[in-house]
Design a protein around this motif. Sequence first.
Motif, PDB file in Angstrom:
ATOM      1  N   ALA A 181       0.591  -1.109  -0.063  1.00 42.18           N
ATOM      2  CA  ALA A 181      -0.007   0.130  -0.032  1.00 42.18           C
ATOM      3  C   ALA A 181       0.937   1.246   0.043  1.00 42.18           C
ATOM      4  CB  ALA A 181      -0.954   0.076   1.372  1.00 42.18           C
ATOM      5  N   GLY A 182       2.012   1.350   0.533  1.00 43.31           N
ATOM      6  CA  GLY A 182       2.755   2.411   0.780  1.00 43.31           C
ATOM      7  C   GLY A 182       3.812   2.465  -0.571  1.00 43.31           C
ATOM      8  N   ASP A 183       4.157   1.462  -0.984  1.00 47.00           N
ATOM      9  CA  ASP A 183       5.110   1.775  -2.255  1.00 47.00           C
ATOM     10  C   ASP A 183       4.036   2.073  -3.610  1.00 47.00           C
ATOM     11  OD1 ASP A 183       6.984   0.515  -0.907  1.00 47.00           O
ATOM     12  OD2 ASP A 183       6.762  -1.534  -1.600  1.00 47.00           O
ATOM     13  N   LEU A 184       2.862   1.815  -3.389  1.00 43.57           N
ATOM     14  CA  LEU A 184       2.119   2.028  -4.642  1.00 43.57           C
ATOM     15  C   LEU A 184       1.042   3.283  -4.136  1.00 43.57           C
ATOM     16  CD1 LEU A 184       0.831  -1.245  -5.754  1.00 43.57           C
ATOM     17  CD2 LEU A 184       2.910  -0.072  -6.346  1.00 43.57           C
ATOM     18  N   ASN A 185       1.216   3.500  -2.910  1.00 51.07           N
ATOM     19  CA  ASN A 185       0.257   4.818  -2.557  1.00 51.07           C
ATOM     20  C   ASN A 185      -1.399   4.546  -2.813  1.00 51.07           C
ATOM     21  OD1 ASN A 185      -0.171   7.627  -1.303  1.00 51.07           O
ATOM     22  ND2 ASN A 185      -0.277   8.289  -3.630  1.00 51.07           N
ATOM     23  N   VAL A 186      -1.580   3.510  -2.349  1.00 50.64           N
ATOM     24  CA  VAL A 186      -3.135   2.990  -2.395  1.00 50.64           C
ATOM     25  C   VAL A 186      -3.420   2.431  -1.188  1.00 50.64           C
ATOM     26  CG1 VAL A 186      -3.055   2.212  -4.745  1.00 50.64           C
ATOM     27  CG2 VAL A 186      -2.256   0.559  -2.983  1.00 50.64           C
ATOM     28  N   SER A 187      -4.925   2.323  -0.835  1.00 45.99           N
ATOM     29  CA  SER A 187      -5.373   1.753   0.508  1.00 45.99           C
ATOM     30  C   SER A 187      -4.887   0.232   0.851  1.00 45.99           C
ATOM     31  CB  SER A 187      -6.872   1.983   0.480  1.00 45.99           C
ATOM     32  OG  SER A 187      -7.626   1.195  -0.255  1.00 45.99           O
ATOM     33  N   ARG A 188      -4.886   0.038   1.944  1.00 44.80           N
ATOM     34  CA  ARG A 188      -4.741  -1.149   2.354  1.00 44.80           C
ATOM     35  C   ARG A 188      -6.103  -2.295   1.748  1.00 44.80           C
ATOM     36  NH1 ARG A 188      -2.583  -2.564   8.177  1.00 44.80           N
ATOM     37  NH2 ARG A 188      -2.506  -4.599   7.198  1.00 44.80           N
ATOM     38  N   GLY A 189      -7.208  -1.505   1.803  1.00 43.71           N
ATOM     39  CA  GLY A 189      -8.461  -2.249   1.575  1.00 43.71           C
ATOM     40  C   GLY A 189      -8.156  -2.658  -0.116  1.00 43.71           C
ATOM     41  N   SER A 190      -7.692  -1.839  -0.843  1.00 42.22           N
ATOM     42  CA  SER A 190      -7.578  -2.287  -2.321  1.00 42.22           C
ATOM     43  C   SER A 190      -6.318  -3.208  -2.507  1.00 42.22           C
ATOM     44  CB  SER A 190      -7.051  -0.978  -3.148  1.00 42.22           C
ATOM     45  OG  SER A 190      -8.114   0.005  -3.186  1.00 42.22           O
ATOM     46  N   VAL A 191      -5.354  -3.066  -1.727  1.00 38.42           N
ATOM     47  CA  VAL A 191      -4.464  -4.347  -1.555  1.00 38.42           C
ATOM     48  C   VAL A 191      -4.936  -5.749  -1.396  1.00 38.42           C
ATOM     49  CG1 VAL A 191      -2.157  -5.137  -0.788  1.00 38.42           C
ATOM     50  CG2 VAL A 191      -2.410  -2.715  -1.283  1.00 38.42           C
ATOM     51  N   ARG A 192      -5.774  -5.576  -0.122  1.00 39.61           N
ATOM     52  CA  ARG A 192      -6.709  -6.850   0.322  1.00 39.61           C
ATOM     53  C   ARG A 192      -7.191  -7.520  -0.786  1.00 39.61           C
ATOM     54  NH1 ARG A 192      -8.628  -4.748   4.456  1.00 39.61           N
ATOM     55  NH2 ARG A 192      -6.571  -4.961   5.852  1.00 39.61           N
ATOM     56  N   GLU A 193      -8.098  -6.708  -1.607  1.00 44.85           N
ATOM     57  CA  GLU A 193      -8.889  -7.205  -2.519  1.00 44.85           C
ATOM     58  C   GLU A 193      -8.053  -7.726  -3.797  1.00 44.85           C
ATOM     59  OE1 GLU A 193     -11.685  -4.001  -3.842  1.00 44.85           O
ATOM     60  OE2 GLU A 193     -12.471  -3.709  -2.024  1.00 44.85           O
ATOM     61  N   ALA A 194      -6.961  -7.025  -4.031  1.00 44.55           N
ATOM     62  CA  ALA A 194      -5.976  -7.443  -4.988  1.00 44.55           C
ATOM     63  C   ALA A 194      -5.390  -8.902  -4.457  1.00 44.55           C
ATOM     64  CB  ALA A 194      -4.849  -6.425  -5.325  1.00 44.55           C
ATOM     65  N   LEU A 195      -5.331  -9.054  -3.519  1.00 42.12           N
ATOM     66  CA  LEU A 195      -4.633 -10.209  -2.957  1.00 42.12           C
ATOM     67  C   LEU A 195      -5.539 -11.471  -3.045  1.00 42.12           C
ATOM     68  CD1 LEU A 195      -2.306  -9.079   0.265  1.00 42.12           C
ATOM     69  CD2 LEU A 195      -1.804  -9.837  -2.156  1.00 42.12           C
TER      70      LEU A 195
END
Length: 226
Positions: free
Chosen positions: A38-52
């Motif tokens: 999330a920090g590297d891509l400047n996005v929310s953790r929620g978006s990362v969680r959905e991506a995973l």
Amino acid sequence: MRFQAPESLSEQIAQHLGQRIVTRDLVPGERIQELKVAGDLNVSRGSVREALLILERRHLVEIYPRRGAVVSKLTEESVNALYDIYIDLLCMLARKVLERWPGEQLGGVMGQVRELQAMVDALSSTAPDAAERVIDAGFGVMRYAYGLVENPFLEETLENFRPAISRTYYVALDHFRSEIAGTGTFFRQLSDAVVLGDAEQLQQVIQAFGEHQRRQVLSILREENA
């Protein structure tokens, strides 16, 4: 007319992480930390969680309670299960193309294949992105075939296999750089069968190439696990 919805942020993140897994920038067993991504891509953790979760459905990661997401391992069992189905689906796609379009009417496909052959012939096997370019070009031919067959169920099923099969292709091409030229030979044989309208020969070419890829990937896994 088909309308293509814009890719969601989660899908874009999944594609970014998926490509890193395919090219082994993220290795099997490596943990993917939501907060860092999330920090590297400047996005929310929620978006990362959905991506995973998307990557889990594509069999590129496994998600464990209290541990999070980990890059999935390629095993002999998973490779065999993948190729058992994927080879049959490719044969079905090829058969449907010939059923709907006689060989002399497949100029578009032949143009795609010739472009791929020219690219492979001109591509140095030592180029750092050689494997990725060959894989992308091969899927380009498949996408063209989707438009001829017009079977959304077959297209969706094959596209869902794309990340996992790309991962195995990359393993094979990265270890056996001579296989880049072999891929060009495969497409030449494929085009010959299409021009002749020979469905049996077409399926034999696909099956032989698929089984060859399977054997190579399995040999690499056995060597790595020895």
